[in-house]
Design a protein around this motif. Structure first.
Motif, PDB file in Angstrom:
ATOM      1  N   TYR A 250       0.821  -1.219   0.000  1.00 11.58           N
ATOM      2  CA  TYR A 250       0.000   0.000   0.000  1.00 11.58           C
ATOM      3  C   TYR A 250       0.852   1.264   0.000  1.00 11.58           C
ATOM      4  O   TYR A 250       0.314   2.369   0.091  1.00 11.58           O
ATOM      5  N   LYS A 251       2.157   1.126  -0.095  1.00  8.42           N
ATOM      6  CA  LYS A 251       3.051   2.275   0.090  1.00  8.42           C
ATOM      7  C   LYS A 251       2.732   3.422  -0.859  1.00  8.42           C
ATOM      8  O   LYS A 251       2.665   4.587  -0.455  1.00  8.42           O
ATOM      9  N   GLU A 252       2.530   3.128  -2.133  1.00 13.40           N
ATOM     10  CA  GLU A 252       2.229   4.196  -3.099  1.00 13.40           C
ATOM     11  C   GLU A 252       0.867   4.818  -2.817  1.00 13.40           C
ATOM     12  O   GLU A 252       0.694   6.034  -2.945  1.00 13.40           O
ATOM     13  N   LYS A 253      -0.092   3.983  -2.427  1.00 10.02           N
ATOM     14  CA  LYS A 253      -1.426   4.513  -2.111  1.00 10.02           C
ATOM     15  C   LYS A 253      -1.372   5.408  -0.872  1.00 10.02           C
ATOM     16  O   LYS A 253      -2.079   6.424  -0.797  1.00 10.02           O
ATOM     17  N   ILE A 254      -0.541   5.041   0.093  1.00 10.02           N
ATOM     18  CA  ILE A 254      -0.392   5.873   1.288  1.00 10.02           C
ATOM     19  C   ILE A 254       0.282   7.195   0.914  1.00 10.02           C
ATOM     20  O   ILE A 254      -0.121   8.270   1.377  1.00 10.02           O
ATOM     21  N   ALA A 255       1.285   7.130   0.062  1.00 12.57           N
ATOM     22  CA  ALA A 255       2.000   8.348  -0.347  1.00 12.57           C
ATOM     23  C   ALA A 255       1.078   9.324  -1.065  1.00 12.57           C
ATOM     24  O   ALA A 255       1.218  10.547  -0.935  1.00 12.57           O
ATOM     25  N   SER A 256       0.109   8.808  -1.824  1.00 17.05           N
ATOM     26  CA  SER A 256      -0.791   9.665  -2.597  1.00 17.05           C
ATOM     27  C   SER A 256      -2.086   9.987  -1.855  1.00 17.05           C
ATOM     28  O   SER A 256      -2.963  10.666  -2.395  1.00 17.05           O
ATOM     29  N   ASN A 257      -2.218   9.491  -0.638  1.00 14.80           N
ATOM     30  CA  ASN A 257      -3.425   9.658   0.179  1.00 14.80           C
ATOM     31  C   ASN A 257      -4.635   8.945  -0.415  1.00 14.80           C
ATOM     32  O   ASN A 257      -5.772   9.217  -0.027  1.00 14.80           O
ATOM     33  N   GLU A 258      -4.382   8.023  -1.320  1.00 10.20           N
ATOM     34  CA  GLU A 258      -5.477   7.163  -1.769  1.00 10.20           C
ATOM     35  C   GLU A 258      -5.919   6.268  -0.617  1.00 10.20           C
ATOM     36  O   GLU A 258      -7.085   5.905  -0.501  1.00 10.20           O
ATOM     37  N   PHE A 259      -4.963   5.921   0.234  1.00  8.65           N
ATOM     38  CA  PHE A 259      -5.237   5.144   1.435  1.00  8.65           C
ATOM     39  C   PHE A 259      -4.543   5.851   2.602  1.00  8.65           C
ATOM     40  O   PHE A 259      -3.381   6.256   2.479  1.00  8.65           O
ATOM     41  N   VAL A 260      -5.268   6.030   3.709  1.00 13.46           N
ATOM     42  CA  VAL A 260      -4.756   6.842   4.819  1.00 13.46           C
ATOM     43  C   VAL A 260      -4.757   6.013   6.106  1.00 13.46           C
ATOM     44  O   VAL A 260      -5.735   5.326   6.415  1.00 13.46           O
ATOM     45  N   ILE A 261      -3.662   6.123   6.845  1.00 13.81           N
ATOM     46  CA  ILE A 261      -3.568   5.464   8.157  1.00 13.81           C
ATOM     47  C   ILE A 261      -3.086   6.480   9.180  1.00 13.81           C
ATOM     48  O   ILE A 261      -1.976   7.000   9.083  1.00 13.81           O
ATOM     49  N   GLY A 262      -3.934   6.763  10.154  1.00 15.00           N
ATOM     50  CA  GLY A 262      -3.540   7.603  11.279  1.00 15.00           C
ATOM     51  C   GLY A 262      -3.407   6.714  12.497  1.00 15.00           C
ATOM     52  O   GLY A 262      -4.313   5.924  12.792  1.00 15.00           O
ATOM     53  N   ALA A 263      -2.281   6.795  13.204  1.00 11.71           N
ATOM     54  CA  ALA A 263      -2.044   5.883  14.319  1.00 11.71           C
ATOM     55  C   ALA A 263      -1.495   6.617  15.537  1.00 11.71           C
ATOM     56  O   ALA A 263      -0.845   7.655  15.428  1.00 11.71           O
ATOM     57  N   ALA A 264      -1.752   6.024  16.692  1.00 11.08           N
ATOM     58  CA  ALA A 264      -1.251   6.559  17.959  1.00 11.08           C
ATOM     59  C   ALA A 264       0.140   6.024  18.263  1.00 11.08           C
ATOM     60  O   ALA A 264       0.531   4.962  17.774  1.00 11.08           O
ATOM     61  N   ASP A 265       0.873   6.790  19.057  1.00 12.86           N
ATOM     62  CA  ASP A 265       2.162   6.409  19.634  1.00 12.86           C
ATOM     63  C   ASP A 265       3.342   6.574  18.674  1.00 12.86           C
ATOM     64  O   ASP A 265       3.169   6.598  17.452  1.00 12.86           O
ATOM     65  N   THR A 266       4.514   6.682  19.283  1.00 13.79           N
ATOM     66  CA  THR A 266       5.757   6.888  18.527  1.00 13.79           C
ATOM     67  C   THR A 266       6.872   6.076  19.179  1.00 13.79           C
ATOM     68  O   THR A 266       7.986   6.564  19.352  1.00 13.79           O
ATOM     69  N   ILE A 267       6.582   4.834  19.543  1.00 12.47           N
ATOM     70  CA  ILE A 267       7.576   4.026  20.251  1.00 12.47           C
ATOM     71  C   ILE A 267       7.975   2.806  19.427  1.00 12.47           C
ATOM     72  O   ILE A 267       7.327   2.470  18.432  1.00 12.47           O
ATOM     73  N   GLY A 268       9.054   2.158  19.853  1.00 10.66           N
ATOM     74  CA  GLY A 268       9.521   0.981  19.130  1.00 10.66           C
ATOM     75  C   GLY A 268       9.860   1.299  17.689  1.00 10.66           C
ATOM     76  O   GLY A 268      10.548   2.280  17.396  1.00 10.66           O
ATOM     77  N   ASP A 269       9.342   0.485  16.777  1.00 12.72           N
ATOM     78  CA  ASP A 269       9.603   0.638  15.342  1.00 12.72           C
ATOM     79  C   ASP A 269       8.698   1.673  14.670  1.00 12.72           C
ATOM     80  O   ASP A 269       8.800   1.881  13.453  1.00 12.72           O
ATOM     81  N   GLU A 270       7.828   2.320  15.426  1.00  9.82           N
ATOM     82  CA  GLU A 270       6.804   3.150  14.794  1.00  9.82           C
ATOM     83  C   GLU A 270       7.378   4.293  13.971  1.00  9.82           C
ATOM     84  O   GLU A 270       6.919   4.559  12.859  1.00  9.82           O
ATOM     85  N   VAL A 271       8.354   5.002  14.517  1.00 10.42           N
ATOM     86  CA  VAL A 271       8.903   6.142  13.787  1.00 10.42           C
ATOM     87  C   VAL A 271       9.623   5.664  12.526  1.00 10.42           C
ATOM     88  O   VAL A 271       9.537   6.289  11.467  1.00 10.42           O
ATOM     89  N   ALA A 272      10.311   4.538  12.616  1.00 10.26           N
ATOM     90  CA  ALA A 272      10.958   3.964  11.433  1.00 10.26           C
ATOM     91  C   ALA A 272       9.918   3.594  10.381  1.00 10.26           C
ATOM     92  O   ALA A 272      10.116   3.830   9.182  1.00 10.26           O
ATOM     93  N   ILE A 273       8.801   3.047  10.814  1.00 10.63           N
ATOM     94  CA  ILE A 273       7.722   2.690   9.890  1.00 10.63           C
ATOM     95  C   ILE A 273       7.170   3.944   9.220  1.00 10.63           C
ATOM     96  O   ILE A 273       6.865   3.939   8.017  1.00 10.63           O
ATOM     97  N   ALA A 274       7.053   5.031   9.980  1.00  7.26           N
ATOM     98  CA  ALA A 274       6.623   6.299   9.378  1.00  7.26           C
ATOM     99  C   ALA A 274       7.619   6.754   8.330  1.00  7.26           C
ATOM    100  O   ALA A 274       7.237   7.209   7.241  1.00  7.26           O
ATOM    101  N   GLY A 275       8.915   6.631   8.644  1.00  8.32           N
ATOM    102  CA  GLY A 275       9.949   7.014   7.684  1.00  8.32           C
ATOM    103  C   GLY A 275       9.915   6.182   6.418  1.00  8.32           C
ATOM    104  O   GLY A 275      10.315   6.651   5.341  1.00  8.32           O
ATOM    105  N   GLU A 276       9.433   4.962   6.534  1.00 10.71           N
ATOM    106  CA  GLU A 276       9.301   4.077   5.373  1.00 10.71           C
ATOM    107  C   GLU A 276       8.041   4.357   4.556  1.00 10.71           C
ATOM    108  O   GLU A 276       7.820   3.734   3.516  1.00 10.71           O
ATOM    109  N   GLY A 277       7.226   5.284   5.043  1.00  8.54           N
ATOM    110  CA  GLY A 277       6.019   5.652   4.309  1.00  8.54           C
ATOM    111  C   GLY A 277       4.891   4.659   4.438  1.00  8.54           C
ATOM    112  O   GLY A 277       4.010   4.598   3.570  1.00  8.54           O
TER     113      GLY A 277
END
Length: 329
Positions: A250-277
């Motif tokens: 879904y990476k391209e869809k997330i980048a274009s806002n065709e698909f949106v994910i809003g999530a809580a917290d910024t711990i563990g791998d979360e920030v890295a996952i955000a950096g990966e788009g």
């Protein structure tokens, strides 16, 4: 000889070489010890201990083994309130109603506060203050990010934790209010263009793997789903690789806002996952700060000093473009 030994023992005690007096306990009870979020609270608690080694108080961190053990948490609260060395207690209620009843039954003589998660509004008088996240605001900000990505609305599924967790329920309410511009809707049925799909919200008991599986099932049943609102970061920090496997396509869809994910917290791998788009935005809490501040707040309560209610610890907001600077240092 015996007299000499007694004199030596007396001298040792006079010099402070005798047994150390037990410290008064500033108890923190969390929902479960299996959650990295709560381990960050523990790290804050231990940091306070290391900086206050000469204090008569000690921060004591505990909780049930699993975040799904609501009865276990209530039992620990009851046990801690029954201990003579408990000077104050800070509780993160997994089930707000159950913990409220536990406090009523114990009728404690020591100060009680909540941490991370609060009691329901009607039970707020049972505690002196709440320390932690403004959970409604957190959910509202998650909703704002989702709405920014899909301004015309769409279909959404909300991922929640325990059904009785007041903090998660407040986040979900904040998200719905932000999406619709209305207040207090229990479910979305087209308001503001948003509809929650059948089977949602999903309650995962704070289990990351269960959360990823639930999202897999929802996507299979709703291939045209537009968004997820994840009210706790469990799927991202609790099952990071399964999460990556699920949303990598879904990476391209997330980048274009065709698909949106809003999530809580910024711990563990979360920030890295955000950096990966692989997530649109994270709205994070500050659990270390909660654990670090809680002992000082409890001491103020013990000493009868004025304490604000609530005491908020702030939020961090992370997107793919801000991961290098989004966390408060």
């Amino acid at each position: 000889m015996r007299k000499s030994l007694l004199l030596v023992a007396a001298a040792a005690l006079a010099l402070g070489a005798g047994p150390a007096l037990a410290k008064k306990q500033l108890v923190i009870v969390v929902k479960g010890l299996d959650n990295p979020f709560f381990e960050a609270i523990n790290q804050g608690c231990q940091k306070w201990n290391s900086e206050n080694a000469s204090s008569e108080y000690e921060c004591f961190y505990t909780g049930p083994a699993s975040t799904s053990d609501e009865a276990g948490e209530a039992q620990i609260v009851q046990d801690m309130l029954g201990k003579a060395d408990t000077a104050a207690i800070a509780i993160s209620p997994s089930n707000a109603k159950l913990i409220a009843q536990t406090i009523k039954t114990a009728n404690p003589s020591v100060p009680v506060m909540t941490l991370d998660a609060d009691l329901a509004a009607e039970d707020a008088a049972l505690r002196k203050t709440y320390l932690g996240t403004d959970n409604y605001l957190m959910g509202f900000k998650i909703g704002e990010y989702i709405k920014k990505g899909k301004p015309n609305g769409g279909t959404i599924c909300t991922i929640e934790g325990n059904t009785g967790a007041d903090n998660i329920l407040r986040r979900a309410q904040g998200m719905r209010d932000a999406l619709t511009g209305q207040k207090g809707l229990a479910a979305l049925k087209g308001e503001g263009g948003w509809t929650e799909v059948p089977g949602c919200p999903v309650f995962t008991n704070d289990d990351g793997a269960k959360g990823v599986q639930a999202m897999t099932d929802i996507l299979a049943a709703n291939p045209k789903l537009d968004a997820f609102g994840i009210m706790g970061g469990w799927p991202l920090f609790g099952a990071p690789q399964p999460y990556r496997d699920l949303f990598g396509p879904y990476k391209e869809k997330i980048a274009s806002n065709e698909f949106v994910i809003g999530a809580a917290d910024t711990i563990g791998d979360e920030v890295a996952i955000a950096g990966e788009g692989l997530v649109t935005a994270l709205v994070g809490q500050r659990p270390f700060e909660m654990g670090y501040k809680a002992p000082s707040v409890m001491i103020d309560l013990i000493e009868g000093k004025p304490v604000e209610d609530p005491v908020f610890t702030g939020l961090d907001e992370c997107t793919k473009d801000t991961v290098a600077t989004c966390i408060q240092k």
